[in-house]
Design a protein around this motif. Structure first.
Motif, PDB file in Angstrom:
ATOM      1  N   UNK A  54       0.826  -1.205   0.000  1.00 55.87           N
ATOM      2  CA  UNK A  54       0.000   0.000   0.000  1.00 55.87           C
ATOM      3  C   UNK A  54       0.864   1.261   0.000  1.00 55.87           C
ATOM      4  N   UNK A  55       2.070   1.166   0.573  1.00 54.92           N
ATOM      5  CA  UNK A  55       2.945   2.324   0.719  1.00 54.92           C
ATOM      6  C   UNK A  55       3.950   2.399  -0.428  1.00 54.92           C
ATOM      7  N   UNK A  56       4.450   3.612  -0.719  1.00 55.65           N
ATOM      8  CA  UNK A  56       5.351   3.802  -1.861  1.00 55.65           C
ATOM      9  C   UNK A  56       6.641   2.990  -1.803  1.00 55.65           C
ATOM     10  N   UNK A  57       7.234   2.808  -0.625  1.00 59.84           N
ATOM     11  CA  UNK A  57       8.471   2.034  -0.542  1.00 59.84           C
ATOM     12  C   UNK A  57       8.214   0.581  -0.930  1.00 59.84           C
ATOM     13  N   UNK A  58       7.129   0.022  -0.462  1.00 62.68           N
ATOM     14  CA  UNK A  58       6.768  -1.349  -0.828  1.00 62.68           C
ATOM     15  C   UNK A  58       6.493  -1.483  -2.316  1.00 62.68           C
ATOM     16  N   UNK A  59       5.830  -0.490  -2.882  1.00 61.41           N
ATOM     17  CA  UNK A  59       5.564  -0.505  -4.324  1.00 61.41           C
ATOM     18  C   UNK A  59       6.862  -0.408  -5.106  1.00 61.41           C
ATOM     19  N   UNK A  60       7.798   0.423  -4.641  1.00 63.21           N
ATOM     20  CA  UNK A  60       9.092   0.549  -5.301  1.00 63.21           C
ATOM     21  C   UNK A  60       9.855  -0.771  -5.251  1.00 63.21           C
ATOM     22  N   UNK A  61       9.797  -1.461  -4.126  1.00 60.98           N
ATOM     23  CA  UNK A  61      10.457  -2.767  -4.012  1.00 60.98           C
ATOM     24  C   UNK A  61       9.825  -3.783  -4.952  1.00 60.98           C
ATOM     25  N   UNK A  62       8.519  -3.718  -5.115  1.00 59.77           N
ATOM     26  CA  UNK A  62       7.854  -4.617  -6.061  1.00 59.77           C
ATOM     27  C   UNK A  62       8.285  -4.313  -7.497  1.00 59.77           C
ATOM     28  N   UNK A  63       8.458  -3.038  -7.824  1.00 57.58           N
ATOM     29  CA  UNK A  63       8.938  -2.674  -9.158  1.00 57.58           C
ATOM     30  C   UNK A  63      10.343  -3.211  -9.399  1.00 57.58           C
ATOM     31  N   UNK A  64      11.189  -3.135  -8.380  1.00 61.78           N
ATOM     32  CA  UNK A  64      12.548  -3.673  -8.497  1.00 61.78           C
ATOM     33  C   UNK A  64      12.505  -5.178  -8.702  1.00 61.78           C
ATOM     34  N   UNK A  65      11.665  -5.861  -7.942  1.00 57.15           N
ATOM     35  CA  UNK A  65      11.553  -7.322  -8.053  1.00 57.15           C
ATOM     36  C   UNK A  65      11.059  -7.736  -9.438  1.00 57.15           C
ATOM     37  N   UNK A  66      10.207  -6.927 -10.050  1.00 55.62           N
ATOM     38  CA  UNK A  66       9.690  -7.233 -11.385  1.00 55.62           C
ATOM     39  C   UNK A  66      10.684  -6.873 -12.487  1.00 55.62           C
ATOM     40  N   UNK A  67      11.782  -6.204 -12.124  1.00 59.08           N
ATOM     41  CA  UNK A  67      12.786  -5.832 -13.103  1.00 59.08           C
ATOM     42  C   UNK A  67      12.449  -4.582 -13.888  1.00 59.08           C
ATOM     43  N   UNK A  68      11.561  -3.761 -13.359  1.00 58.14           N
ATOM     44  CA  UNK A  68      11.147  -2.541 -14.055  1.00 58.14           C
ATOM     45  C   UNK A  68      12.117  -1.381 -13.861  1.00 58.14           C
ATOM     46  N   UNK A  69      12.949  -1.460 -12.817  1.00 60.10           N
ATOM     47  CA  UNK A  69      13.938  -0.413 -12.565  1.00 60.10           C
ATOM     48  C   UNK A  69      15.319  -0.958 -12.885  1.00 60.10           C
ATOM     49  N   UNK A  70      16.099  -0.188 -13.623  1.00 58.49           N
ATOM     50  CA  UNK A  70      17.459  -0.566 -13.971  1.00 58.49           C
ATOM     51  C   UNK A  70      18.428   0.377 -13.295  1.00 58.49           C
ATOM     52  N   UNK A  71      19.513  -0.179 -12.783  1.00 56.01           N
ATOM     53  CA  UNK A  71      20.534   0.612 -12.123  1.00 56.01           C
ATOM     54  C   UNK A  71      21.719   0.740 -13.062  1.00 56.01           C
ATOM     55  N   UNK A  72      22.144   1.977 -13.300  1.00 59.16           N
ATOM     56  CA  UNK A  72      23.295   2.218 -14.155  1.00 59.16           C
ATOM     57  C   UNK A  72      24.367   2.919 -13.345  1.00 59.16           C
ATOM     58  N   UNK A  73      25.570   2.362 -13.369  1.00 58.02           N
ATOM     59  CA  UNK A  73      26.686   2.957 -12.662  1.00 58.02           C
ATOM     60  C   UNK A  73      27.402   3.949 -13.566  1.00 58.02           C
ATOM     61  N   UNK A  74      27.889   5.027 -12.989  1.00 63.55           N
ATOM     62  CA  UNK A  74      28.651   6.019 -13.718  1.00 63.55           C
ATOM     63  C   UNK A  74      30.095   5.541 -13.790  1.00 63.55           C
ATOM     64  N   UNK A  75      30.604   5.331 -14.986  1.00 63.26           N
ATOM     65  CA  UNK A  75      31.966   4.834 -15.158  1.00 63.26           C
ATOM     66  C   UNK A  75      33.017   5.918 -14.909  1.00 63.26           C
ATOM     67  N   UNK A  76      32.634   7.162 -14.955  1.00 63.66           N
ATOM     68  CA  UNK A  76      33.569   8.257 -14.756  1.00 63.66           C
ATOM     69  C   UNK A  76      33.769   8.481 -13.258  1.00 63.66           C
ATOM     70  N   UNK A  77      34.911   8.055 -12.733  1.00 61.29           N
ATOM     71  CA  UNK A  77      35.193   8.152 -11.290  1.00 61.29           C
ATOM     72  C   UNK A  77      35.515   9.572 -10.852  1.00 61.29           C
ATOM     73  N   UNK A  78      35.783  10.490 -11.789  1.00 67.30           N
ATOM     74  CA  UNK A  78      36.122  11.858 -11.444  1.00 67.30           C
ATOM     75  C   UNK A  78      34.916  12.642 -10.937  1.00 67.30           C
ATOM     76  N   UNK A  79      33.706  12.151 -11.189  1.00 64.45           N
ATOM     77  CA  UNK A  79      32.491  12.864 -10.789  1.00 64.45           C
ATOM     78  C   UNK A  79      32.050  12.544  -9.374  1.00 64.45           C
TER      79      UNK A  79
END
Length: 70
Positions: free
Chosen positions: A44-69
């Protein structure tokens, strides 16, 4: 019992700390824009919904390769 399980979440995001950061950022975005990507959720709460989106693979995490930033 926690849904989705931490093991299921760690299949998509490797670190528990990163998982917390991604879920909290998405939950805040969800509250501001009212835009859940799932039609039906268990949580019912946004954090739980966000976790469900992550579990479904709807959110992708991209790392910044530029270490200077850091």
């Amino acid at each position: 019992m926690l849904y989705p399980s931490v093991d299921a979440l760690k299949r998509n995001i490797d670190s528990k700390y990163t998982l917390v950061a991604v879920a909290s950022k998405r939950a805040r975005e969800m509250q501001e824009n009212n835009d859940c990507m799932l039609n039906k959720t268990v949580a019912k709460k946004p954090v739980g919904k966000a976790l469900e989106e992550i579990a479904q693979g709807l959110l992708n995490l991209q790392y910044d390769d530029d270490k200077d930033n850091l």
